[in-house]
Motif scaffolding. Structure first.
Motif, PDB file in Angstrom:
ATOM      1  N   PHE A  14       1.000  -1.179  -0.055  1.00 61.99           N
ATOM      2  CA  PHE A  14      -0.253   0.246   0.052  1.00 61.99           C
ATOM      3  C   PHE A  14       0.913   1.422  -0.095  1.00 61.99           C
ATOM      4  O   PHE A  14       2.186   1.068   0.201  1.00 61.99           O
ATOM      5  N   ILE A  15       0.249   2.482  -0.168  1.00 63.32           N
ATOM      6  CA  ILE A  15       1.020   3.684  -0.460  1.00 63.32           C
ATOM      7  C   ILE A  15       2.101   3.860   0.745  1.00 63.32           C
ATOM      8  O   ILE A  15       3.025   4.181   0.587  1.00 63.32           O
ATOM      9  N   SER A  16       1.329   3.506   1.846  1.00 61.81           N
ATOM     10  CA  SER A  16       2.220   3.886   3.147  1.00 61.81           C
ATOM     11  C   SER A  16       3.583   3.086   3.284  1.00 61.81           C
ATOM     12  O   SER A  16       4.534   3.387   3.735  1.00 61.81           O
ATOM     13  N   MET A  46       5.972   4.503   0.955  1.00 61.90           N
ATOM     14  CA  MET A  46       6.427   5.557   1.270  1.00 61.90           C
ATOM     15  C   MET A  46       7.726   5.247   2.318  1.00 61.90           C
ATOM     16  O   MET A  46       8.623   6.049   2.563  1.00 61.90           O
ATOM     17  N   LEU A  51      -4.122  21.472  -8.014  1.00 60.03           N
ATOM     18  CA  LEU A  51      -3.349  21.285  -6.580  1.00 60.03           C
ATOM     19  C   LEU A  51      -2.851  20.293  -6.039  1.00 60.03           C
ATOM     20  O   LEU A  51      -2.176  20.181  -4.926  1.00 60.03           O
ATOM     21  N   HIS A  52      -3.308  18.963  -6.591  1.00 64.23           N
ATOM     22  CA  HIS A  52      -3.001  17.688  -6.116  1.00 64.23           C
ATOM     23  C   HIS A  52      -1.509  17.359  -6.145  1.00 64.23           C
ATOM     24  O   HIS A  52      -1.152  17.194  -7.454  1.00 64.23           O
ATOM     25  N   ILE A 109      -0.121  14.544  -4.247  1.00 66.82           N
ATOM     26  CA  ILE A 109       0.152  13.126  -3.594  1.00 66.82           C
ATOM     27  C   ILE A 109       0.861  12.347  -4.721  1.00 66.82           C
ATOM     28  O   ILE A 109       1.878  11.928  -4.384  1.00 66.82           O
ATOM     29  N   THR A 150     -10.680  15.960 -13.872  1.00 70.19           N
ATOM     30  CA  THR A 150     -11.194  15.912 -15.564  1.00 70.19           C
ATOM     31  C   THR A 150     -10.961  17.313 -16.262  1.00 70.19           C
ATOM     32  O   THR A 150     -10.663  17.318 -17.650  1.00 70.19           O
ATOM     33  N   THR A 151     -11.080  18.452 -15.289  1.00 71.85           N
ATOM     34  CA  THR A 151     -11.271  19.509 -15.910  1.00 71.85           C
ATOM     35  C   THR A 151      -9.829  20.097 -15.942  1.00 71.85           C
ATOM     36  O   THR A 151      -9.486  21.180 -16.878  1.00 71.85           O
ATOM     37  N   ALA A 159     -20.085  15.964 -14.928  1.00 72.68           N
ATOM     38  CA  ALA A 159     -18.769  16.729 -15.666  1.00 72.68           C
ATOM     39  C   ALA A 159     -17.801  15.916 -16.511  1.00 72.68           C
ATOM     40  O   ALA A 159     -17.127  16.668 -17.260  1.00 72.68           O
ATOM     41  N   ALA A 160     -17.891  14.506 -16.308  1.00 72.96           N
ATOM     42  CA  ALA A 160     -16.885  13.849 -16.919  1.00 72.96           C
ATOM     43  C   ALA A 160     -17.371  13.238 -18.307  1.00 72.96           C
ATOM     44  O   ALA A 160     -18.183  12.442 -18.422  1.00 72.96           O
ATOM     45  N   PRO A 165     -17.510  21.498 -11.895  1.00 71.11           N
ATOM     46  CA  PRO A 165     -16.400  22.547 -11.794  1.00 71.11           C
ATOM     47  C   PRO A 165     -16.689  23.720 -12.511  1.00 71.11           C
ATOM     48  O   PRO A 165     -16.107  24.849 -12.664  1.00 71.11           O
ATOM     49  N   MET A 179     -10.361  25.830   1.019  1.00 72.64           N
ATOM     50  CA  MET A 179      -8.802  26.074   0.159  1.00 72.64           C
ATOM     51  C   MET A 179      -8.952  27.534  -0.362  1.00 72.64           C
ATOM     52  O   MET A 179      -9.904  27.967  -0.682  1.00 72.64           O
ATOM     53  N   MET A 206      -3.999  23.681  -1.172  1.00 68.96           N
ATOM     54  CA  MET A 206      -4.665  23.031  -0.238  1.00 68.96           C
ATOM     55  C   MET A 206      -4.284  23.172   1.092  1.00 68.96           C
ATOM     56  O   MET A 206      -2.925  23.612   1.275  1.00 68.96           O
ATOM     57  N   GLY A 214      -3.409   6.822   4.179  1.00 67.23           N
ATOM     58  CA  GLY A 214      -2.477   6.299   3.875  1.00 67.23           C
ATOM     59  C   GLY A 214      -1.257   6.948   3.375  1.00 67.23           C
ATOM     60  O   GLY A 214       0.000   6.746   3.223  1.00 67.23           O
ATOM     61  N   VAL A 215      -1.349   8.247   3.142  1.00 66.84           N
ATOM     62  CA  VAL A 215      -0.085   9.212   2.618  1.00 66.84           C
ATOM     63  C   VAL A 215       0.605   9.593   3.895  1.00 66.84           C
ATOM     64  O   VAL A 215       1.753  10.038   3.767  1.00 66.84           O
ATOM     65  N   GLY A 271      -5.913   4.532  -1.021  1.00 68.40           N
ATOM     66  CA  GLY A 271      -4.518   3.834  -0.933  1.00 68.40           C
ATOM     67  C   GLY A 271      -4.535   2.697   0.313  1.00 68.40           C
ATOM     68  O   GLY A 271      -3.221   2.231   0.528  1.00 68.40           O
ATOM     69  N   LEU A 272      -5.541   2.748   0.992  1.00 66.32           N
ATOM     70  CA  LEU A 272      -5.369   1.632   2.188  1.00 66.32           C
ATOM     71  C   LEU A 272      -6.284   0.573   1.902  1.00 66.32           C
ATOM     72  O   LEU A 272      -7.469   0.921   1.099  1.00 66.32           O
ATOM     73  N   PRO A 273      -6.162  -0.425   2.439  1.00 66.29           N
ATOM     74  CA  PRO A 273      -7.144  -1.831   2.304  1.00 66.29           C
ATOM     75  C   PRO A 273      -8.280  -1.776   3.066  1.00 66.29           C
ATOM     76  O   PRO A 273      -8.383  -0.891   4.140  1.00 66.29           O
TER      77      PRO A 273
END
Lengths: 215, 264
Positions: free
Chosen positions: A59-61, A64, A101-102, A104, A151-152, B47-48, B76, B123, B128, B166-167, B201-203
């Protein structure tokens, strides 16, 4: 000596930063080449971590923590490599595109690229096509990698590629794109060189393209 | 205390396909089931892909033909927001405004025009939020700006912006502290959150989503954008609400159990 490299690999995969630091120092004290520690210890370990992440075993953690352990070794090795003027495998300019602004996913890609032996120029988030152009001129990278989570903001990728074209820089870089809404199909439609579904794949595809270029 | 049903969102593949195929029956059924499960608002996002504005109008009309709950217009694009709001037959919710100057300037007049409730993301142009203090600072700007523009506090739903645990293992406690701080500063303003970011990102994600809902509710969060068809989630929501003193004589809890929708 070989055992020491195996131990370094294992400790990176297990995410044990102090142990990696200790083992790396030990290897250097025993006279091992910094390049060997990097190429046969740290990099293969992170490539295993990337594979495990792609398969959903990690997993991500966990990725890391492994990266943190890898940096514990890399930080010892890096100054020596620089003083020897060893060339990195390749250079990548990485950023989240304009309007987005993401950070991660972008940070994970930077981490895995460094763990894969690349020199990384991280431009941050909300990066305009102009800034990409400047960075390519300044750093002369092999790769430009773009991330978008919305998407934007995906369309900023297309604008960036156009800006690189208009400045005559498109042919000198390979462009990779990724992020939740991005697909292979979208990558093809905007003329990117590759799509990566995750940070591990970003590295494996970059490796593949470098190998092709070398042939 | 309210639930926004999140399922009619074009970033979900099944919904994108239903919109492309103009599968009215599927979408109406989904709206109906969310309303029956207890959603107070139904989120609508187109939007998609495709013609967002035309699809928004089409969806808003067909959903209102089968349910009486109000809609949460989610886009958006200010144009798509306006297109959706223009068709709403009840006081709608807008998802979302933020402190980013461009977003603020383009969405505020629309909220005023339709007297809509509004989700306000914590924000701004600085990006963020990182800490609980960051979130409180942006919350203050948003609440002050919105109330000065004539939006009552009761129509404001602050979203403190949950990030994936998870980050960074402190992202959970950070949002809980931010929620408590906002609640203490603004007793009348609502605090809303989606639930899926926290577990990314976590189970076993649904487990984390559910517990996050319970813990944040205890800190003063009072609205959630979630899947109301998740009966365990809805049961926990009813129980948490009762335990937090938000269900007088526990009547809603008891009624839900009698009706068979709340289960241990």
């Amino acid at each position: 000596m070989a055992n020491l490299l195996e131990e370094i690999q294992e400790s990176v995969i297990n995410g044990q930063a102090p142990k990696v630091k200790e083992l790396t120092q030990k290897a250097l004290d025993q006279g091992m080449e910094p390049q060997t520690i990097l190429n046969e210890g740290l990099i293969p370990a992170m490539s295993t971590v990337g594979e495990k992440f792609q398969k959903g075993e990690f997993f991500i953690s966990e990725m890391m923590i492994s990266a943190r352990a890898m940096y514990a070794g890399l930080n010892l090795v890096k100054p020596l490599l620089l003083s020897q003027k060893t060339e990195s495998k390749g250079k990548a300019v990485v950023a989240t595109v304009q309007g987005d602004l993401h950070d991660i996913g972008k940070n994970l890609v930077c981490m895995m690229l460094e763990g894969g032996g690349y020199e990384v120029v991280d431009l941050g988030v909300n990066v305009t096509p102009d800034k990409f152009v400047e960075a390519v001129k300044e750093h002369q990278p092999n790769f430009v990698m773009m991330s978008a989570l919305l998407t934007t903001t995906m369309s900023s990728m297309e604008k960036t590629i156009k800006a690189l074209m208009e400045n005559g820089l498109r042919e000198q870089v390979k462009i990779g794109v990724g992020g939740a809404p991005v697909t292979q199909r979208y990558a093809d439609s905007i003329g990117a060189d590759f799509y990566a579904a995750d940070a591990g794949e970003a590295v494996s595809k970059a490796n593949l393209l470098l190998n092709l270029a070398a042939k | 205390m309210l639930i926004v049903g999140e399922l009619i969102n074009s970033t979900r593949k099944a919904i994108a396909q239903a919109i492309v195929e103009k599968d009215k029956g599927y979408l109406q059924d989904l709206a109906r089931r969310q309303a029956e499960a207890g959603a107070h608002f139904i989120d609508v996002n187109t939007a998609a892909g495709g013609d967002e504005i035309a699809n928004m109008i089409w969806l808003v009309d067909l959903i209102q033909d089968v349910v009486d709950v109000p809609l949460c217009i989610d886009s958006p694009s200010p144009e798509a927001l306006e297109a959706g709001l223009g068709r709403c037959r009840q006081k709608p919710m807008v998802n979302s405004i933020s402190g980013e100057s461009e977003r603020w300037a383009s969405v505020l007049p629309i909220i005023q025009k339709y007297q809509a409730q509004v989700v306000a993301l914590c924000m701004d142009d600085r990006g963020m939020p990182e800490t609980a203090e960051d979130r409180l600072r942006v919350a203050e700007t948003l609440v002050t700006g919105l109330t000065e523009a004539g939006i009552p506090e009761d129509d404001i739903y602050l979203d403190p912006l949950v990030k994936p645990l998870g980050v960074n293992h402190e992202y959970g406690i950070e949002i809980l502290q931010a929620t408590r701080a906002i609640r203490e500063t603004y007793p009348k303003v609502h605090i809303i959150s989606g639930l899926s970011n926290v577990s990314y990102g976590l189970p076993e994600r649904r487990l984390l989503n559910r517990v996050f809902m319970v813990m944040s509710l205890a800190m003063g969060m009072d609205a959630y954008i979630l899947d109301p068809l998740d009966q365990t989630m809805m049961s926990l929501w009813a129980a948490a609400k009762a335990l937090a003193g938000k269900d007088e004589y526990c009547l809603e809890y008891i009624a839900g159990v009698r009706a068979g929708v709340i289960k241990a």
